[in-house]
Enzyme design. Structure first.
Site, PDB file in Angstrom:
ATOM      1  N   HIS A 122      -8.762   7.643   2.444  1.00  0.00           N
ATOM      2  CA  HIS A 122      -7.894   7.329   3.583  1.00  0.00           C
ATOM      3  C   HIS A 122      -6.448   7.027   3.199  1.00  0.00           C
ATOM      4  CE1 HIS A 122      -8.500   3.226   2.206  1.00  0.00           C
ATOM      5  NE2 HIS A 122      -7.461   2.891   2.940  1.00  0.00           N
TER       6      HIS A 122
HETATM    7  C1  UD1 Z   1      -4.923   0.224   6.829  1.00  0.00           C
HETATM    8  C2  UD1 Z   1      -4.276  -0.594   5.701  1.00  0.00           C
HETATM    9  C3  UD1 Z   1      -4.936  -0.246   4.381  1.00  0.00           C
HETATM   10  C4  UD1 Z   1      -6.436  -0.383   4.451  1.00  0.00           C
HETATM   11  C5  UD1 Z   1      -6.937   0.465   5.604  1.00  0.00           C
HETATM   12  C6  UD1 Z   1      -8.432   0.390   5.767  1.00  0.00           C
HETATM   13  C7  UD1 Z   1      -1.872  -1.024   6.002  1.00  0.00           C
HETATM   14  C8  UD1 Z   1      -0.524  -0.663   5.543  1.00  0.00           C
HETATM   15  N1  UD1 Z   1      -2.882  -0.232   5.564  1.00  0.00           N
HETATM   16  O1  UD1 Z   1      -4.635   1.593   6.616  1.00  0.00           O
HETATM   17  O2  UD1 Z   1      -4.454  -1.139   3.391  1.00  0.00           O
HETATM   18  O3  UD1 Z   1      -7.022   0.055   3.250  1.00  0.00           O
HETATM   19  O4  UD1 Z   1      -6.313  -0.013   6.803  1.00  0.00           O
HETATM   20  O5  UD1 Z   1      -8.831   1.180   6.844  1.00  0.00           O
HETATM   21  O6  UD1 Z   1      -2.028  -1.995   6.720  1.00  0.00           O
HETATM   22  N2  UD1 Z   1      -6.938   4.552  13.693  1.00  0.00           N
HETATM   23  C9  UD1 Z   1      -7.864   4.760  14.664  1.00  0.00           C
HETATM   24  N3  UD1 Z   1      -8.655   3.704  15.017  1.00  0.00           N
HETATM   25  C10 UD1 Z   1      -8.561   2.502  14.443  1.00  0.00           C
HETATM   26  C11 UD1 Z   1      -7.587   2.304  13.448  1.00  0.00           C
HETATM   27  C12 UD1 Z   1      -6.782   3.318  13.069  1.00  0.00           C
HETATM   28  O7  UD1 Z   1      -8.002   5.835  15.211  1.00  0.00           O
HETATM   29  O8  UD1 Z   1      -9.339   1.587  14.804  1.00  0.00           O
HETATM   30  C13 UD1 Z   1      -6.084   5.686  13.264  1.00  0.00           C
HETATM   31  C14 UD1 Z   1      -4.780   5.754  14.016  1.00  0.00           C
HETATM   32  O9  UD1 Z   1      -4.456   7.092  14.196  1.00  0.00           O
HETATM   33  C15 UD1 Z   1      -3.804   5.132  13.024  1.00  0.00           C
HETATM   34  C16 UD1 Z   1      -4.386   5.563  11.695  1.00  0.00           C
HETATM   35  O10 UD1 Z   1      -5.786   5.557  11.885  1.00  0.00           O
HETATM   36  O11 UD1 Z   1      -2.508   5.567  13.230  1.00  0.00           O
HETATM   37  C17 UD1 Z   1      -4.033   4.660  10.562  1.00  0.00           C
HETATM   38  O12 UD1 Z   1      -4.353   3.298  10.870  1.00  0.00           O
HETATM   39  P1  UD1 Z   1      -3.475   2.107  10.271  1.00  0.00           P
HETATM   40  O13 UD1 Z   1      -4.028   0.791  10.572  1.00  0.00           O
HETATM   41  O14 UD1 Z   1      -2.059   2.339  10.628  1.00  0.00           O
HETATM   42  O15 UD1 Z   1      -3.575   2.347   8.705  1.00  0.00           O
HETATM   43  P2  UD1 Z   1      -4.847   2.664   7.786  1.00  0.00           P
HETATM   44  O16 UD1 Z   1      -4.630   3.994   7.194  1.00  0.00           O
HETATM   45  O17 UD1 Z   1      -6.144   2.408   8.469  1.00  0.00           O
END
Ligand code: UD1
Length: 389
Positions: free
Chosen positions: A204
Site C-alpha cells: 500500500h
Molecule cells: C495510511 C498511513 C500509513 C499507514 C496506512 C495503513 C499516512 C500518511 N499514512 O496510509 O502510514 O500504513 O494508512 O493503511 O497517514 N481509503 C479508502 N477507505 C478507507 C481509507 C482509505 O477507500 O477507509 C482510500 C482513499 O482513496 C484514500 C486512500 O485509500 O485516499 C489512502 O488513504 P490514506 O489514509 O490517505 O492513506 P493510506 O495509504 O491508507
C-alpha cells in the site's frame, strides 16, 4: 486522571487496544477520538470490534484527502475537544497523518503529548511516515520506544534521555492477546489455501503503488509467484484505486486470491499459517518476526531494523526478479525459529500505563530479568536490500 487517545488509520487501532485496557484497569478516564482518516468498515470498525476497543467518544469524520487537507482537518476539528476536555495527556500512535496532527494540536495547547512507537526512522525523507515520525517525536513529552535502536535516533534529534521510555512493542501485546482467537478462526480454510504452503501479500505504500511502472512490476511478480505457491492478496483501498487509475489488471486466477482488506483476526490467522509474507507494511514486519514467519519487505529501507537483524525480515527492492528469487529462497528453507526480541513480550502497554499513572521510568540501561542473553544492546547494520546493484 484524564487521557485522550487520538487514532485514525488502521495501524493505529492495534496499538490503541492494549493501551486502552491497561489505562482503564488503573482507573484512568480514557477518552478515544477517531479522526476518521480510515472509514471503511474493513479498515476501521472491524478492528474496534475484534480488538474490543470501546466505540470512540468522538468521531471527527475527516476522511480522505491530500496530506495537508487531512492534517489540517484533524487539527481544526480536534482543537475544541482538547480545549474543552483539558486532558492531562494526549496519546498518539504510530506515524500517520492523524498522529502528527493530534500532536501539533496538543503541543500548541500546552497539553503533554505521549507518542506510542517513538523513535522509528527509515532515513527516507520522501516517506510521509518519516516526516510524521520526526515531527511527532519532537513535539512529545513522553516517548515510548519499541526497541533500543529508537533511542539512538531520538538522541541524534536532541531528545533528552529522561523523556524516553523503553517499553517494548505494543503491536506484540495485541498479537499475543489475539493469537488464540485468530488460530481458532482457521482463515486458511476459509480462504481456500489450506493443506499446502501459501504466501500472504500486502502492498500500500505510495512508493510501491503510486507509480504505474513500479506497481505493474509488482503485480507481475505476484502473478509469477502464484505459479509456484498459492498467494492471498488482501488489497488496500489505495492500491485498488491505483490499479484502476493506472489501467492495470489484478490477476485472479485461483492461485492468486484477491480479497478485500481483512479484519485483524482473519489476517493474523492467515499470516500465522503462511510460509511467506511479502509486504510493505510496518506492522507485518513485526508480526512475522514475532511469529517466526519469513517476510520479504518490498522497500529499500526499514524503520524497524531489528526485524532484519533479529527477526525474519529481509528487504527486497520492488523488482520482479529480485522478489521471485528471494521468495524461492525463503520457501525452500526450513521455517525459522520464533525469534526473541527484547521487550516484545506482550507487556509494553502495561509499562506505558505505569509511566503514565505511576510515573515509573523504563530507562534504557535498566537491568532486565527478561532480557534474553543473545538480544543485542544496539541494533546493527542491516543487509543491503536484495536486488540492489
Ligand atoms: C495510511 C498511513 C500509513 C499507514 C496506512 C495503513 C499516512 C500518511 N499514512 O496510509 O502510514 O500504513 O494508512 O493503511 O497517514 N481509503 C479508502 N477507505 C478507507 C481509507 C482509505 O477507500 O477507509 C482510500 C482513499 O482513496 C484514500 C486512500 O485509500 O485516499 C489512502 O488513504 P490514506 O489514509 O490517505 O492513506 P493510506 O495509504 O491508507
Amino acid at each position: 486522571m484524564r487521557v485522550l487517545s487520538v487514532v485514525g488509520a488502521r495501524p493505529n487501532f492495534m496499538k490503541l487496544a492494549p493501551v486502552d485496557r491497561e489505562l482503564v484497569k488503573r482507573g484512568v478516564e480514557h477518552v478515544i477520538v477517531h479522526t476518521g482518516q480510515h472509514y471503511d468498515h474493513g479498515m476501521s470498525t472491524a478492528f474496534f470490534e475484534q480488538l474490543w476497543i470501546p466505540a470512540p467518544d468522538y468521531h471527527l469524520g475527516v476522511g480522505s484527502g491530500s496530506h495537508a487537507q487531512q492534517t489540517a482537518a484533524v487539527m481544526q476539528r480536534l482543537e475544541s475537544i482538547v480545549v474543552e476536555l483539558a486532558p492531562d495527556l494526549v496519546l498518539v500512535y504510530g506515524s500517520t497523518n492523524s498522529t502528527l496532527a493530534a500532536a501539533l494540536v496538543a503541543a500548541k495547547l500546552q497539553v503533554r503529548v505521549g507518542h506510542v512507537e517513538a523513535g522509528l526512522r527509515s532515513g527516507d525523507w520522501t516517506s510521509p511516515e518519516e516526516i510524521n515520525d520526526v515531527l511527532t517525536d519532537r513535539l512529545s513529552d513522553l516517548l515510548f520506544l519499541p526497541s533500543r535502536d529508537a533511542a539512538d535516533h531520538l538522541a541524534a534529534d536532541g531528545v533528552p534521555a529522561e523523556r524516553m521510555h523503553f517499553v517494548g512493542n505494543v503491536m506484540i501485546d495485541t498479537v499475543s492477546w489475539a493469537l488464540p482467537q485468530a488460530l481458532a478462526l482457521d482463515a486458511a480454510t476459509r480462504y481456500g489455501v489450506t493443506g499446502a504452503p501459501y504466501a500472504v501479500v500486502t502492498l500500500h505504500r505510495p512508493a510501491n503503488v503510486d507509480d504505474r511502472a513500479v506497481l505493474g512490476e509488482l503485480l507481475e511478480a505476484l502473478a509469477r509467484l502464484a505459479r509456484t505457491v498459492a498467494v492471498v492478496f488482501p488489497v488496500h483501498p489505495r492500491t485498488r484505486q491505483r490499479i484502476r487509475t493506472h489501467g492495470l489488471r489484478l490477476p485472479d486466477d485461483g492461485r492468486l486470491r484477491v480479497l478485500e482488506p481483512l479484519g485483524y483476526l482473519e489476517m493474523l490467522s492467515l499470516v500465522a499459517g503462511a510460509s511467506l509474507v511479502v509486504t510493505d507494511s510496518g506492522g507485518l514486519q513485526e508480526e512475522t518476526s514475532f511469529l517466526g514467519v519469513p517476510c520479504l519487505t518490498v522497500r529499500a529501507g526499514t524503520e524497524r531494523p531489528i526485524t532484519c537483524t533479529h527477526g525474519t525480515n529481509r528487504l527486497v527492492l520492488p523488482k520482479r526478479d529480485a522478489i521471485l528469487a528471494a521468495a524461492e529462497h525463503a520457501l525452500a528453507r526450513r521455517s525459522p525459529a520464533r525469534p526473541v526480541i527484547e521487550r516484545w513480550d506482550g507487556r509494553a502497554a502495561e509499562r506505558i500505563a505505569r509511566v503514565v499513572c505511576e510515573d515509573e521510568r523504563f530507562e534504557l540501561d535498566a537491568p532486565l530479568a527478561a532480557t534474553p542473553p543473545h538480544a543485542s544492546r544496539r541494533a546493527v547494520a542491516i543487509p543491503q536490500p536484495l536486488g540492489a546493484d
